[in-house]
Scaffold this active site. Sequence first.
Site, mmCIF file in Angstrom:
data_model
loop_
_atom_site.group_PDB
_atom_site.id
_atom_site.type_symbol
_atom_site.label_atom_id
_atom_site.label_comp_id
_atom_site.label_asym_id
_atom_site.label_seq_id
_atom_site.Cartn_x
_atom_site.Cartn_y
_atom_site.Cartn_z
ATOM 1 N N LYS A 172 0.829 -1.208 0.000
ATOM 2 C CA LYS A 172 0.000 0.000 0.000
ATOM 3 C C LYS A 172 0.862 1.256 0.000
ATOM 4 C CE LYS A 172 -3.922 -0.560 2.665
ATOM 5 N NZ LYS A 172 -4.648 -0.874 3.926
ATOM 6 N N GLY A 178 -8.830 6.782 -1.576
ATOM 7 C CA GLY A 178 -9.849 6.518 -2.590
ATOM 8 C C GLY A 178 -9.715 5.142 -3.209
ATOM 9 N N LYS A 215 -0.530 -7.834 5.945
ATOM 10 C CA LYS A 215 -1.226 -9.072 5.618
ATOM 11 C C LYS A 215 -2.476 -8.728 4.801
ATOM 12 C CE LYS A 215 -2.207 -13.479 6.148
ATOM 13 N NZ LYS A 215 -1.320 -14.434 5.447
ATOM 14 N N LEU A 217 -6.074 -9.624 4.115
ATOM 15 C CA LEU A 217 -7.150 -10.414 4.724
ATOM 16 C C LEU A 217 -8.127 -10.797 3.622
ATOM 17 C CD1 LEU A 217 -7.628 -8.170 7.886
ATOM 18 C CD2 LEU A 217 -6.289 -10.262 7.706
ATOM 19 N N LYS A 251 -18.152 2.865 -0.750
ATOM 20 C CA LYS A 251 -19.291 2.382 0.022
ATOM 21 C C LYS A 251 -20.598 2.692 -0.707
ATOM 22 C CE LYS A 251 -16.522 3.388 4.044
ATOM 23 N NZ LYS A 251 -16.146 4.463 4.984
ATOM 24 N N ARG A 305 -12.492 13.508 9.526
ATOM 25 C CA ARG A 305 -13.545 14.431 9.063
ATOM 26 C C ARG A 305 -14.915 13.812 9.301
ATOM 27 N NH1 ARG A 305 -15.127 11.233 4.869
ATOM 28 N NH2 ARG A 305 -13.442 10.062 3.915
ATOM 29 N N VAL A 308 -19.715 10.630 5.034
ATOM 30 C CA VAL A 308 -20.990 10.542 4.306
ATOM 31 C C VAL A 308 -22.012 9.768 5.156
ATOM 32 C CG1 VAL A 308 -22.124 9.612 2.245
ATOM 33 C CG2 VAL A 308 -19.807 10.553 2.074
HETATM 34 P P1 ADP Z 1 -8.301 4.107 1.032
HETATM 35 O O1 ADP Z 1 -7.665 5.164 1.877
HETATM 36 O O2 ADP Z 1 -7.831 4.145 -0.389
HETATM 37 O O3 ADP Z 1 -9.795 4.023 1.188
HETATM 38 P P2 ADP Z 1 -8.003 1.821 2.848
HETATM 39 O O4 ADP Z 1 -6.734 1.538 3.546
HETATM 40 O O5 ADP Z 1 -9.116 2.388 3.652
HETATM 41 O O6 ADP Z 1 -7.693 2.737 1.565
HETATM 42 O O7 ADP Z 1 -8.512 0.512 2.148
HETATM 43 C C1 ADP Z 1 -9.621 0.538 1.259
HETATM 44 C C2 ADP Z 1 -10.203 -0.853 1.104
HETATM 45 O O8 ADP Z 1 -9.178 -1.761 0.609
HETATM 46 C C3 ADP Z 1 -10.681 -1.471 2.401
HETATM 47 O O9 ADP Z 1 -12.013 -1.077 2.749
HETATM 48 C C4 ADP Z 1 -10.598 -2.946 2.035
HETATM 49 O O10 ADP Z 1 -11.701 -3.257 1.194
HETATM 50 C C5 ADP Z 1 -9.325 -3.038 1.206
HETATM 51 N N1 ADP Z 1 -8.126 -3.336 2.042
HETATM 52 C C6 ADP Z 1 -7.258 -2.449 2.591
HETATM 53 N N2 ADP Z 1 -6.299 -3.079 3.318
HETATM 54 C C7 ADP Z 1 -6.565 -4.403 3.241
HETATM 55 C C8 ADP Z 1 -5.957 -5.586 3.805
HETATM 56 N N3 ADP Z 1 -4.881 -5.525 4.594
HETATM 57 N N4 ADP Z 1 -6.525 -6.775 3.510
HETATM 58 C C9 ADP Z 1 -7.633 -6.856 2.720
HETATM 59 N N5 ADP Z 1 -8.254 -5.794 2.166
HETATM 60 C C10 ADP Z 1 -7.736 -4.575 2.416
#
Ligand code: ADP
Length: 463
Positions: A172, A178, A215, A217, A251, A305, A308
């Site tokens: 990541k 987003g 990891k 998930l 969402k 923040r 929604v």
């Molecule tokens: P953003 O800031 O782009 O929204 P997030 O870190 O909130 O990124 O992750 C967005 C989505 O990606 C999560 O709601 C989930 O669906 C998926 N995701 C993120 N990290 C993981 C992980 N470690 N394992 C599985 N799915 C993940």
Amino acid sequence: MPETSEHSADAGHRFDTVLIANRGEIAVRIQRACRELGLKTVAICSEADREAPYGSTADSFLCIGPSSAAKSYLNQDAILLATRLAGAGAIHPGYGFLSENAAFADAVEKAGLTFIGPTASSIAIMGDKISAKRAMMAAGVPCVPGPDTALPDDPATIEHIALEIGYPVIIKAAGGGGGRGMRVVPSANSLHEAIALTREEARKAFGSPSLYMEKFLEHPRHIEIQVICDDHGNAVWLGHRDCSMQRRHQKVVEEAPAAGIAPDIIQPVGLACVQACLQIGYRGVGTFEFLYEDGAFYFIEMNTRLQVEHPVTELTSGVDIVQAQIRVAQGHVLDLTQGDVTCEGHSFECRINAEDSDSFLPSAGVVTHLALPAGPGIRVDTHIHAGYKVSPYYDSLIAKLIVHAPTRAEAMTRMREALAGTEIEGISTNIPFLRALFEDGAFARGETDIHYLEQWLKLRRAA
Ligand code: ADP
């Protein structure tokens, strides 16, 4: 020990006029909260939004730039100038646009105005996913397994980190958002290629090549915890939401509370979030996002923040989150303690988007007919009316349909009724898709995870 803030009620954080630096349904929502608190409001718009209905109900209405968001709703100088011209003492950023921009929060405060949100430093810490994870680990919030440091360049060290976590892993971008800047790595074969691709993407899209690994998930739910904190060392959590119904990490339907999670499992997580807020001296509303799998919670990020989906928590907790957010920004002491927070019944929110129900392509045009549902336990947050022109420039969210009922099953029935009573003509909307989703058996039984909706759509298309 909570940090004592430099911004108390006595430190000049009193204001009587709020500029709402946003548009659409959230501009209406914030304006209503301000009025109920006896505050004057300033609405702003781009050229495309000149006819926005919240313009005529605000005390002042200023056009701040052309239709492109970059030149209007994201134009910090224009917004600060409008605030000065209109004599507002505070800026509410809503969600999206400048709401999580630390430099903007800083500029607002430096201009002697109140930013209705956390401090610039809180936004900056939480905006970088690595520093957010580090802060959360330090505060005892459970995180996804993986180091709280950026990935090094050395290939052997990277391989070692992946092996320690165990495949599959996810790479990541520290500055990602987003749903972009992420890549799943199923095995060692594709590790280095995935890192090179994500690094390049992160450099281009977020201006920083910093990456981290955790990891992956495979079948989690997305559960989040709403918090609110004042400047005087008080923080509470207002219960939890399930936002697993996602399409392309966006969402679509949210609910509160998250079904089937025992209080003794969620309670320590909520308390850890509150502790984390006190530890970092957090002010305002915020949301801790978690993945939940096999009975365990894993922090993924914090949104600094208003969100929604805040209405589902408003309906179950009875707390007006926007009013509370404004009051703590005024320097008031939070007028509720954890003991006062009770969550009753069940709430769903459907995001009604101006988009094709099958292809999800955005749809612009004039709303020729509008009928909205009403009745006990039904709330509609929207800025549209018959004759409203949906412009192609911004997010496709045109309304939020929210219901509340004593049980989850009753809330689902109420949402079916509410969707049946919603008529929007002249543009395409995702209402047919939402109606079909609320007939789905697995969703009704609460047997879903973050991948469920995409799979459901695939099956639907194949049928
Ligand atoms: P953003 O800031 O782009 O929204 P997030 O870190 O909130 O990124 O992750 C967005 C989505 O990606 C999560 O709601 C989930 O669906 C998926 N995701 C993120 N990290 C993981 C992980 N470690 N394992 C599985 N799915 C993940």
